[in-house]
Design an enzyme around this catalytic site. Structure first.
Site, PDB file in Angstrom:
ATOM      1  N   HIS A 178       0.943  -1.252   0.051  1.00  0.00           N
ATOM      2  CA  HIS A 178      -0.033  -0.004   0.111  1.00  0.00           C
ATOM      3  C   HIS A 178       0.888   1.302  -0.145  1.00  0.00           C
ATOM      4  CE1 HIS A 178       0.659   0.505   4.139  1.00  0.00           C
ATOM      5  NE2 HIS A 178       0.141  -0.730   4.553  1.00  0.00           N
TER       6      HIS A 178
ATOM      7  N   HIS B  71       3.934   1.371   2.559  1.00  0.00           N
ATOM      8  CA  HIS B  71       5.402   0.713   1.897  1.00  0.00           C
ATOM      9  C   HIS B  71       5.883   1.614   0.884  1.00  0.00           C
ATOM     10  CE1 HIS B  71       2.320  -2.749   3.012  1.00  0.00           C
ATOM     11  NE2 HIS B  71       3.147  -2.678   4.166  1.00  0.00           N
TER      12      HIS B  71
ATOM     13  N   CYS C  35       0.786  -8.527  21.264  1.00  0.00           N
ATOM     14  CA  CYS C  35       0.013  -7.852  20.094  1.00  0.00           C
ATOM     15  C   CYS C  35       0.630  -8.427  19.042  1.00  0.00           C
ATOM     16  CB  CYS C  35       0.304  -6.474  20.168  1.00  0.00           C
ATOM     17  SG  CYS C  35      -0.326  -5.764  18.649  1.00  0.00           S
TER      18      CYS C  35
ATOM     19  N   CYS D 103       1.839  -6.116  16.075  1.00  0.00           N
ATOM     20  CA  CYS D 103       3.309  -5.631  16.199  1.00  0.00           C
ATOM     21  C   CYS D 103       4.281  -6.710  16.336  1.00  0.00           C
ATOM     22  CB  CYS D 103       3.287  -4.743  17.384  1.00  0.00           C
ATOM     23  SG  CYS D 103       2.302  -3.212  17.394  1.00  0.00           S
TER      24      CYS D 103
ATOM     25  N   CYS E 292      -3.679  -2.406  21.725  1.00  0.00           N
ATOM     26  CA  CYS E 292      -2.376  -1.781  21.362  1.00  0.00           C
ATOM     27  C   CYS E 292      -2.690  -0.557  20.467  1.00  0.00           C
ATOM     28  CB  CYS E 292      -1.534  -2.747  20.578  1.00  0.00           C
ATOM     29  SG  CYS E 292      -0.553  -2.093  19.359  1.00  0.00           S
TER      30      CYS E 292
ATOM     31  N   HIS F 123      -2.940  -0.968  16.936  1.00  0.00           N
ATOM     32  CA  HIS F 123      -3.946  -2.129  16.455  1.00  0.00           C
ATOM     33  C   HIS F 123      -5.152  -2.050  17.294  1.00  0.00           C
ATOM     34  CE1 HIS F 123      -0.006  -3.474  15.063  1.00  0.00           C
ATOM     35  NE2 HIS F 123      -0.662  -3.362  13.957  1.00  0.00           N
TER      36      HIS F 123
ATOM     37  N   LYS G 187      -6.336   7.375   9.864  1.00  0.00           N
ATOM     38  CA  LYS G 187      -5.382   5.846   9.570  1.00  0.00           C
ATOM     39  C   LYS G 187      -6.013   5.356   8.350  1.00  0.00           C
ATOM     40  CE  LYS G 187      -3.004   3.403  12.371  1.00  0.00           C
ATOM     41  NZ  LYS G 187      -2.773   2.401  13.243  1.00  0.00           N
TER      42      LYS G 187
ATOM     43  N   LYS H  66      -8.069  -1.397   6.084  1.00  0.00           N
ATOM     44  CA  LYS H  66      -8.986  -2.362   5.132  1.00  0.00           C
ATOM     45  C   LYS H  66     -10.660  -2.084   5.507  1.00  0.00           C
ATOM     46  CE  LYS H  66      -5.826  -5.844   4.348  1.00  0.00           C
ATOM     47  NZ  LYS H  66      -5.505  -7.312   5.008  1.00  0.00           N
TER      48      LYS H  66
HETATM   49  N1  MSP Z   1       8.233  -6.779   8.954  1.00  0.00           N
HETATM   50  C1  MSP Z   1       8.353  -5.695   9.793  1.00  0.00           C
HETATM   51  C2  MSP Z   1       9.555  -4.768   9.486  1.00  0.00           C
HETATM   52  C3  MSP Z   1      10.730  -5.650   9.695  1.00  0.00           C
HETATM   53  S1  MSP Z   1      12.218  -5.042   9.253  1.00  0.00           S
HETATM   54  C4  MSP Z   1      13.622  -5.858   9.969  1.00  0.00           C
HETATM   55  C5  MSP Z   1       7.125  -4.632   9.505  1.00  0.00           C
HETATM   56  N2  MSP Z   1       6.472  -4.812   8.330  1.00  0.00           N
HETATM   57  S2  MSP Z   1       5.375  -3.758   7.787  1.00  0.00           S
HETATM   58  O1  MSP Z   1       4.864  -4.487   6.672  1.00  0.00           O
HETATM   59  O2  MSP Z   1       4.462  -3.562   8.828  1.00  0.00           O
HETATM   60  O3  MSP Z   1       6.124  -2.665   7.402  1.00  0.00           O
HETATM   61  C6  MSP Z   1       6.309  -1.659   8.364  1.00  0.00           C
HETATM   62  C7  MSP Z   1       6.568  -0.140   7.589  1.00  0.00           C
HETATM   63  O4  MSP Z   1       5.886   0.298   6.262  1.00  0.00           O
HETATM   64  C8  MSP Z   1       6.939   1.085   8.342  1.00  0.00           C
HETATM   65  O5  MSP Z   1       8.063   1.082   8.882  1.00  0.00           O
HETATM   66  C9  MSP Z   1       7.087   2.050   7.261  1.00  0.00           C
HETATM   67  O6  MSP Z   1       8.143   1.927   6.632  1.00  0.00           O
HETATM   68  C10 MSP Z   1       5.962   1.479   6.132  1.00  0.00           C
HETATM   69  N3  MSP Z   1       4.502   2.087   6.460  1.00  0.00           N
HETATM   70  C11 MSP Z   1       3.443   1.098   6.765  1.00  0.00           C
HETATM   71  N4  MSP Z   1       2.579   1.961   7.150  1.00  0.00           N
HETATM   72  C12 MSP Z   1       2.693   3.417   6.629  1.00  0.00           C
HETATM   73  C13 MSP Z   1       2.117   4.763   6.574  1.00  0.00           C
HETATM   74  N5  MSP Z   1       0.773   4.632   6.828  1.00  0.00           N
HETATM   75  N6  MSP Z   1       2.857   5.439   6.191  1.00  0.00           N
HETATM   76  C14 MSP Z   1       4.131   5.475   5.962  1.00  0.00           C
HETATM   77  N7  MSP Z   1       4.777   4.484   6.208  1.00  0.00           N
HETATM   78  C15 MSP Z   1       4.336   3.302   6.533  1.00  0.00           C
HETATM   79  O7  MSP Z   1       6.839  -3.661  10.331  1.00  0.00           O
END
Ligand code: MSP
Length: 473
Positions: A19, A22, A127, A130, A144, A147, A296, A299
C-alpha cells in the site's frame, strides 16, 4: 575506488499487500540510492519481505494455504510492484531463503556463546499486529494503540531471553558520543531524543524465542523453540550482503523505516550486533506516517491507497513526485486523492510540463544546436539541494528545483520570446535551455524517466517539441 553506499527499507510483512505506506519508504530509499549514484558512489539497495512468525502463519491459515505457499504468492506482489515504480533495488531478500535462515542461526549462536542468552518464564500481553510484547501501561482501551481492532493475547511460556538491558549504557554512549567506537546516528533529532529518554528510563531484557510458533527458524541448540520473528527479520540487513557476497558494503549507511518500528531498529538491532561483534549501521532514519484524509489507513475503513491505483492515475513519475513531495518527514502527512490530483496538475502538468513544452516549441524554431552542457551535480550553486538530501527533506529539495522552474517561467514572461526570431530568439533561449538541463539533472533521483526524456529532448542536433510530459487530469 568508488565510495560505497548501502541503503535498506524494512522488509514488509506478507500478511498484507503493498500500500502507499510501503510505497513511501521504498520510493524514498530509491530516491536516496539514485542520489548517491549521481554523486558517483557504488550503491547497494536492499528491500524484501518478512515471512515468518505468528501473524503471517495466521494470514496463511485464513487463506487455507501452507505458510510457504502463501508467502510465495504475497511476496511476489511486492517483488513485482517495485520495478513498475522504477525502483531499482539490487536484491530482494525473503526471510524464508534457506541461506538467510542459516546466517540467522549462526548469529544467534554467537550471541549465545557470548553469554547473552538465558532461559526464563515470560508472562505478559502480546500484540500480534506488532509481533511484540506490550505492557499494561501501553494499552489504550485495552488494546495496542497501533492495532485498536485486535485483542492482545495473554501469554505465559518458557523462552530464551537476550540480555538487552546489559547493553543500555553502551548504547547511550554510542548514540551520544560521535567518537565512540559504536557510534550511530538516529535521525531526525526528535526520534534520537525519544530513544535516549526511553533508554534512560530503563529497559527489560527481550524474549527472543517462541515455544508455540512453529512457523519460524529453529533455535539451533533447542529445536522445541523458534527464533522470535523480529530477531530473524533484523538480521536480513546483514545476511543479504553475505548471500550476495557483498560484505564490503557493511556496515549499512542507512536503514530507512517509519516510527512504528523505531525501537527495533535503533536499539535492539544495535545491541544484537554489539553482542555478535559486528559493526553497527551508520544511520537510522525514521519517518512518520501517511494519514488518508485525516484518518489512519485501514482495510475496514476502505481508504487504503494502493501503488497500482497511483500508477494508473499519475504514471510512474507522477506517483514518485507525489510521494516524495508529501514525504512524512517529522510529523504525519495527510494525503488524499483530491489533493494528489491538484498537486499533480499544478506542479507537473502546469509547472514542469508547461515550461518544458514552451521552451521546446520555441527552440524547435531555431537552428541552434543546444548541446548538452557539462553541469556538475557537485556545483556550489546546488548546495541547498544537497543539504536537503542530507536531512532527507525531499520536499525541500523539490522546492529548490521548482523555484528554478518558476524563475524560468518569469524569464519567459519578461522577455516575450514568442515575438522574437533568429539570433535574437536564440539569445533569449540559450540560458533557458541551460536552466532546463540543470533542472533535468536535479530531477534525476526523483523522476528518472522524465529527466531522461528532457535530456534527450534538449540535446543533440535539434530541439524537438514533444508530447506533454504530464497530461492534465
Ligand atoms: N516486518 C516488519 C519490518 C521488519 S524490518 C527488519 C514490519 N513490516 S510492515 O509491513 O508492517 O512495514 C512497516 C513499515 O511500512 C513502516 O515502518 C513504514 O516503512 C511502512 N509503512 C506502513 N504504513 C505506513 C504509513 N501509513 N505511512 C508511511 N509508512 C508506513 O514492520
Amino acid at each position: 575506488m568508488k565510495k560505497k553506499f548501502y541503503v535498506t527499507t524494512p522488509i514488509y510483512y506478507v500478511n498484507d499487500v503493498p500500500h502507499i505506506g510501503h510505497t513511501c519508504t521504498t520510493i524514498a530509499a530509491d530516491i536516496i540510492a539514485r542520489y548517491h549514484k549521481l554523486l558517483g558512489k557504488e550503491v547497494f539497495f536492499l528491500t524484501g519481505t518478512d515471512e515468518h512468525g505468528a501473524k503471517v502463519a495466521e494470514a496463511a491459515q485464513k487463506k487455507g494455504l501452507l505458510p510457504k505457499k502463501f508467502c510465495d504468492q504475497v511476496s511476489k506482489n511486492f517483488q513485482e510492484i517495485w520495478p513498475k515504480l522504477n525502483v531499482e533495488y539490487d536484491y530482494f531478500i525473503r526471510t524464508t531463503n534457506p541461506e538467510h535462515e542459516k546466517i540467522v542461526q549462526e548469529i544467534i549462536k554467537k550471541i549465545y556463546k557470548n553469554g547473552d542468552i538465558y532461559k526464563a518464564r515470560y508472562e505478559g500481553l502480546y500484540c500480534l499486529g506488532c509481533e511484540k510484547f506490550i505492557t499494561e501501561t501501553e494499552l489504550t482501551n485495552g488494546c495496542c494503540p497501533l492495532h485498536p481492532n485486535e485483542k492482545v493475547q495473554k501469554q505465559s511460556e518458557e523462552n530464551y531471553f537476550f540480555k538487552l538491558s546489559k547493553y543500555v549504557p553502551q548504547l547511550i554512549k554510542a548514540i551520544e558520543d560521535p567518537k565512540n567506537k559504536y557510534h550511530y546516528q538516529i535521525s531526525p533529532q526528535s526520534k534520537r531524543e525519544e530513544v535516549l529518554s526511553k533508554l534512560k528510563t530503563g529497559v527489560d531484557d527481550l524474549s527472543i524465542s517462541r515455544a508455540n510458533v512453529p512457523w519460524g527458524i529453529p533455535i539451533p541448540w533447542d529445536k522445541s523453540q523458534t527464533i522470535y520473528v523480529w530477531v530473524d527479520a533484523l538480521i536480513n540487513y546483514y545476511s543479504a550482503l553475505k548471500i550476495n557476497e557483498k560484505k564490503e558494503f557493511w556496515p549499512a549507511n542507512l536503514h530507512l523505516l517509519a516510527k512504528d518500528i523505531l525501537w527495533f531498529h535503533a536499539v535492539i538491532w544495535e545491541a544484537m550486533l554489539i553482542s555478535a561483534k559486528i559493526s553497527l549501521p551508520k544511520e537510522v532514519f525514521i519517518h512518520s506516517f501517511y494519514m488518508i484524509d485525516g484518518q489512519k489507513m485501514s482495510k475496514s475503513l476502505g481508504n487504503v491507497i494502493s501503488p497500482q491505483k497511483l500508477l494508473e492515475r499519475y504514471g510512474v513519475d507522477g506517483t514518485r513526485y507525489l510521494i516524495a513531495s508529501s514525504f512524512p518527514y517529522d510529523s504525519d502527512s495527510d494525503v488524499g486523492w483530491k489533493r494528489f490530483t491538484e498537486k499533480y496538475n499544478a506542479d507537473l502538468a502546469n509547472g514542469l510540463g508547461n515550461l518544458v513544452a514552451r521552451v521546446a516549441t520555441l527552440a524547435s524554431r531555431t537552428e541552434n544546436k543546444y548541446q548538452k552542457l557539462n553541469i556538475k551535480i557537485t556545483d556550489k550553486k546546488f548546495k541547498d539541494y544537497h543539504l536537503s538530501f542530507k536531512r532527507y527533506q525531499f520536499n525541500e529539495a523539490l522546492t529548490f528545483i521548482w523555484e528554478k522552474i518558476s524563475q524560468a517561467d518569469k524569464q519567459i514572461d519578461r522577455k516575450h520570446p514568442w515575438t522574437l526570431k533568429g539570433k535574437e530568439l536564440e539569445k533569449v533561449l540559450q540560458p533557458l535551455v541551460k536552466e532546463i538541463q540543470e533542472i533535468a539533472l536535479l530531477l534525476k533521483p526523483f523522476l528518472p524517466e522524465t529527466a531522461e526524456k528532457i535530456e534527450k529532448q534538449f540535446s543533440g542536433p535539434k530541439v524537438k517539441s514533444a508530447k506533454p510530459l504530464f497530461p492534465r487530469l
